[in-house]
Design an enzyme around this catalytic site. Structure first.
Site, mmCIF file in Angstrom:
data_model
loop_
_atom_site.group_PDB
_atom_site.id
_atom_site.type_symbol
_atom_site.label_atom_id
_atom_site.label_comp_id
_atom_site.label_asym_id
_atom_site.label_seq_id
_atom_site.Cartn_x
_atom_site.Cartn_y
_atom_site.Cartn_z
ATOM 1 C CD GLU A 177 24.259 58.339 46.029
ATOM 2 O OE1 GLU A 177 23.243 58.279 46.754
ATOM 3 O OE2 GLU A 177 25.189 59.124 46.253
ATOM 4 C CG HIS B 256 20.274 59.207 51.066
ATOM 5 N ND1 HIS B 256 19.856 58.135 50.309
ATOM 6 C CD2 HIS B 256 21.351 59.720 50.412
ATOM 7 C CE1 HIS B 256 20.642 58.004 49.258
ATOM 8 N NE2 HIS B 256 21.564 58.969 49.299
ATOM 9 C CD GLU B 257 23.042 62.956 51.499
ATOM 10 O OE1 GLU B 257 24.214 62.597 51.309
ATOM 11 O OE2 GLU B 257 22.164 62.927 50.597
ATOM 12 C CG HIS C 20 25.796 58.210 51.377
ATOM 13 N ND1 HIS C 20 25.997 57.157 50.507
ATOM 14 C CD2 HIS C 20 24.957 59.066 50.734
ATOM 15 C CE1 HIS C 20 25.309 57.366 49.401
ATOM 16 N NE2 HIS C 20 24.666 58.514 49.507
ATOM 17 C CG ASN D 214 30.974 66.609 51.700
ATOM 18 O OD1 ASN D 214 31.334 66.302 50.586
ATOM 19 N ND2 ASN D 214 30.086 67.578 51.921
#
Length: 872
Positions: A327, A304-305, A308, A272
């Site tokens: 992804e 990884h997050e 994003h 988010n």
């Protein structure tokens, strides 16, 4: 089974949204069982949509309280409400505002999708399509909006109020014990990236200054009393931010970045915008509570997050068929980060092991699907190894084909051209075509064609002329819905090795893009040994008949670390395949003295790279051998063959293994760095060999390590090693561990997993008993995965018991979970994805268990989809 009547959604039927939502105002009045949500949507018709279309908003498990159009309440006959839609037939042609008030029950939301309450903390999980569980909305990724969010709650129960973006106002609600906060996110985002957290948490603070001078405030929020366990996550975040700036030129774009760790979470983490929400398993770590693998996972998943933010948030996917666009690309980026932070060869081997264990198995079974699926019933079932891991491998191949410089140029163009957009795979690939001039038309088959290609190689050598020829051919087996396959573009990075270990040809790349391709090398002075698929240059299965001794020569001399490891694996897999046949015929497991010599040499030289040595001397797991055998799988015979080889090699390695183990056991201060972790995992492998060769002496060593360990890695490694020994020390160590871990949920997860991993019927009995343990619950995803998931996916001799008892236990748990958490139930059901490859008696029992589950009570859409495809 009962027919699944859920609609089939097809990529070919994609249609742009008829309406767009430019801005969203949300107002949450948080109450555990009766939260009120007011949404003010600023809408307009999409010029590219249907001019006469009604407004149809998505919804699920909502109680509608009121609807108003441009400040005018709508009469009940002006709209239609169904369990999944709010439909308004007549709306203005120009921009308009729609006010919706709904009531939801966060405390009763056991699905953990939408807004739910866990351990007193309100949090959200909206990907893929759960924002509709908060309010009625156009819940699709190509509808992007700015958000202003107000939330209020009891100050005592939720002193912390967080959402996306930046905080703009906060204060007390006059005349009450409640308070409020207002957040604004200036960046347009799809609804799946919305986040809210409210609770009583404490922060581990940090700061990062970007190259342009922006000072970014960082926080990792955790349950009170666990602040000291967030330090490594913060360190990983700061290193991730620096890495993305250096490697991809991407800076963070807000003044604040928050991470929140919660204990009830279906996924690993969620990206988010500005407010990442994590399963606390991937945040909390200290030397006494986390293993080396935990530290590695935290580093990789935090990265990884964060990555994003650009590949997923700033540029998102147009529809869920394009999921790999965010992804697969972001897995590629986090793998590159880990490779730069640690040992690149070791990381590559670990990533390929994961790919083969999860994705190759998926490709070979009834759940096979392309990297970009063409259709689905439940999108949550496509967060798979194919989308993530194979999607990453496609990016790896793309970079190899056009080169690192053009790849970076293409990424820069992608960010420049599509920032703020919802994109397709075609738009992404077009950027690389434009900078390189390469025609990616055939390459696109990697996105649209399922299955793992089989690359068959034959060679010939003419001593008189020095001509060496490699003959490549490729085939791909049929997969569900795709009986016919077309040739893929397979980049084969290779070298040629001489008899003395000298390199005759170095790192050539052959593109195999037809059914058959031939490559000839001239002036090769001696018959070479081909080193193929260096670095695992393509996600394929390689088949080649080797001359006796060639693989061991590659294991000793190949300059490519991945292929050195792979060569030894191939020797072991071939030996174990033949050993399984011998065991099933009533014979003893097979052995190989030359293999023992090769492993002894690796141990002798292990100081150079202990992590690589640990990977190289470890034998293939029983689940890996089942994948390699593929058909008529007998888990008991595989277990006997693998255990027999461990025992033989342990006996051959003898004092060398013991002496090296004792040297590695010398006490040194704990550090989670790659080299220190490598020494600890090498120590575990050596302990495995000693227990296999002499269970009594080995178990005594392992129990001593358990008692003396000053960090969780050494303690856990001792427990894992003891699982191989049916000795009193195993039971004593597990009992002591239960007492030691009792007050820590994550360590109790480890304890449940250890018990579930005891091989065979003993493990099955342990799992059956632990289902009634006071600290076990099927409602917590981590706990359910720790016991039931670990048993089904990691204990083949227990799960595949010849009488079907393992299947019955697992389907019973799945059926119980499904009514509360369908997503978790569906994920656990994928453990049956290989049932058709089992020997006939077990296959019949597995099928019967699946059909009993499918024919029982009403199933969720998630589970029904998995069962329908598994039994098709």
């Amino acid at each position: 089974m009962r027919p699944d009547l859920s609609p089939l959604i097809r990529l070919s039927e994609y249609r742009v949204p008829d309406f767009l939502i430019d801005h969203v105002d949300l107002d949450f009045r948080l109450v555990p069982d009766a939260t009120r949500v007011k949404a003010l949507l600023h809408l307009r018709r999409n010029p590219a949509g249907r001019a006469d279309a009604p407004l149809a908003l998505d919804g699920e498990d909502l109680t509608l309280l009121s609807v108003a159009l441009d400040n005018t309440p709508l009469a009940e006959d002006a709209y239609e409400v169904s369990p999944e839609k709010l439909r308004i037939n007549r709306v203005p042609d120009g921009p308009f505002r729609l006010a919706i008030e709904t009531r939801i029950n966060p405390a009763g939301n056991t699905r953990l999708m939408g807004l739910y309450r866990s351990n007193g903390v309100y949090c959200t999980q909206c990907e893929a399509d759960a924002f509709r569980r908060i309010t009625y909305f156009l819940d699709r990724p190509d509808v992007m909006s700015t958000y202003r969010v107000r939330m209020e709650a009891e100050k005592a129960e939720a002193p912390l109020l967080l959402s996306n973006g930046n905080p703009v106002e906060a204060g007390d609600v006059p005349g009450t014990t409640r308070h409020f906060a207002i957040w604004e996110d200036p960046h347009r985002k799809p609804a799946y990236l919305f986040a809210l957290v409210a609770g009583d948490l404490e922060a581990f603070p940090g700061e990062h200054v970007t190259p342009s001078g922006r000072r970014v405030t960082l926080n990792v929020y955790v349950e009170k009393g666990k602040k000291d366990r967030a330090a490594y996550a913060m360190d990983s975040l700061i290193r991730s931010m620096k890495w993305d700036e250096e490697k991809f030129g991407r800076e963070y774009d807000l003044d604040l970045f928050n991470i929140v760790a919660v204990s009830d979470f279906n996924m690993g983490a969620m990206e988010n915008k500005g407010l990442n929400i994590f399963n606390d398993r991937y945040i909390l770590a200290t030397p006494d509570t986390a293993t080396d693998q935990d530290y590695h996972n935290i580093e990789a998943i935090v990265a990884h997050e964060y990555f994003h933010n650009w590949t997923g948030n700033r540029i998102t996917c147009r529809d869920w068929f394009q999921l790999c666009l965010k992804e697969g690309l972001t897995v590629f980026r986090d793998q590159e980060f880990s490779s730069d932070e640690r040992s690149r060869p070791v990381e590559r081997i670990a990533n390929v092991l994961t790919l083969r264990a999860a994705q190759f198995v998926e490709d070979a079974g009834p759940l096979a699907h392309p990297v970009r699926p063409q259709q689905y019933k439940e999108i949550n079932n496509f967060y798979t190894a194919t989308v993530y891991n194979k999607g990453s491998e496609v990016i790896q191949m793309l970079r190899l084909i056009i080169g690192p410089a053009k790849f970076r140029e293409g990424m820069d163009l992608y960010f420049e051209r599509h920032d703020g957009e919802a994109c397709t795979v075609e738009q992404f690939i077009r950027c690389f075509a434009d900078v390189s001039g390469y025609d990616f038309t055939q390459f696109m088959r990697w996105y649209d064609q399922a299955g793992t290609p089989i690359l068959t190689v034959n060679d010939s050598y003419e001593a008189a002329t020095g001509r060496y020829t490699l003959h490549f051919s490729q085939t791909t087996k049929p997969t569900p819905g795709q009986p016919e396959k077309q040739p893929q573009v397979i980049p084969v990075k290779l070298g040629l090795i001489g008899e003395a270990g000298n390199e005759l040809v170095s790192d050539d790349v052959v593109i195999v893009d037809r059914e058959s391709v031939t490559k000839t090398y001239e002036n090769i002075p001696q018959r070479p040994i081909p080193s193929l698929l260096r670095g695992f240059s393509a996600p394929v299965r390689l088949e080649m008949s080797r001359r006796d001794g060639d693989l061991l020569a590659l294991a000793a001399h190949d300059p490519d670390p991945f292929n050195r490891w792979q060569a030894l694996q191939d020797v072991e897999i071939d030996l174990l395949k033949r050993s399984v046949v011998a065991v099933r015929a009533g014979g003893a497991p097979l052995t190989d003295a030359r293999l023992a010599g090769a492993i002894a040499e690796l141990i002798r030289t292990s100081d150079a790279d202990p992590a690589f040595a640990a990977l190289a001397i470890g034998l293939p797991r029983e689940t890996e051998m089942a994948r390699e055998i593929a058909q008529d799988i007998d888990p008991d015979a595989i277990g006997t063959a693998v255990s027999g080889l461990w025992k033989y090699l342990g006996g051959q390695l003898g004092s060398m293994a013991r002496e090296t183990y004792e040297r590695l056991a010398s006490p040194v201060p704990f550090s989670p760095d790659a080299r220190s972790a490598g020494r600890r995992v090498l120590s575990l492998r050596l302990l495995n060999y000693q227990i296999a060769a002499d269970p009594a002496e080995g178990a005594a060593l392992a129990f001593r390590q358990f008692q003396r360990a000053d960090n969780m890695t050494d303690r856990a490694n001792a427990l894992w090693a003891l699982l191989m020994a049916e000795r009193p020390e195993r039971e004593e160590a597990l009992a002591l561990a239960e007492k030691r871990f009792a007050d820590d949920p994550l360590l109790m997860d480890l304890w449940f997993t250890l018990n579930a991993s005891i091989p065979g019927r003993a493990g099955l009995a342990r799992v059956e008993a632990l289902m009634s343990h006071s600290k076990f619950t099927l409602l917590n995803p981590n706990r359910a995965r720790a016991l039931v998931g670990a048993f089904a996916n990691g204990n083949p001799r227990g799960f595949h018991m010849a009488d079907g008892a393992g299947y019955r236990l697992v389907v019973g748990a799945i059926g119980e979970i499904d009514g509360k958490n369908p997503q978790l139930a569906a994920r656990l059901a994928t453990a049956f994805r290989t049932w058709r490859g089992l020997e006939p008696a077990r296959a019949r029992l597995a099928e019967a268990a699946l059909r009993e589950l499918a024919g029982g009570k009403a199933l969720s859409r998630d589970l029904a989809d998995i069962l329908e495809r598994s039994l098709a």
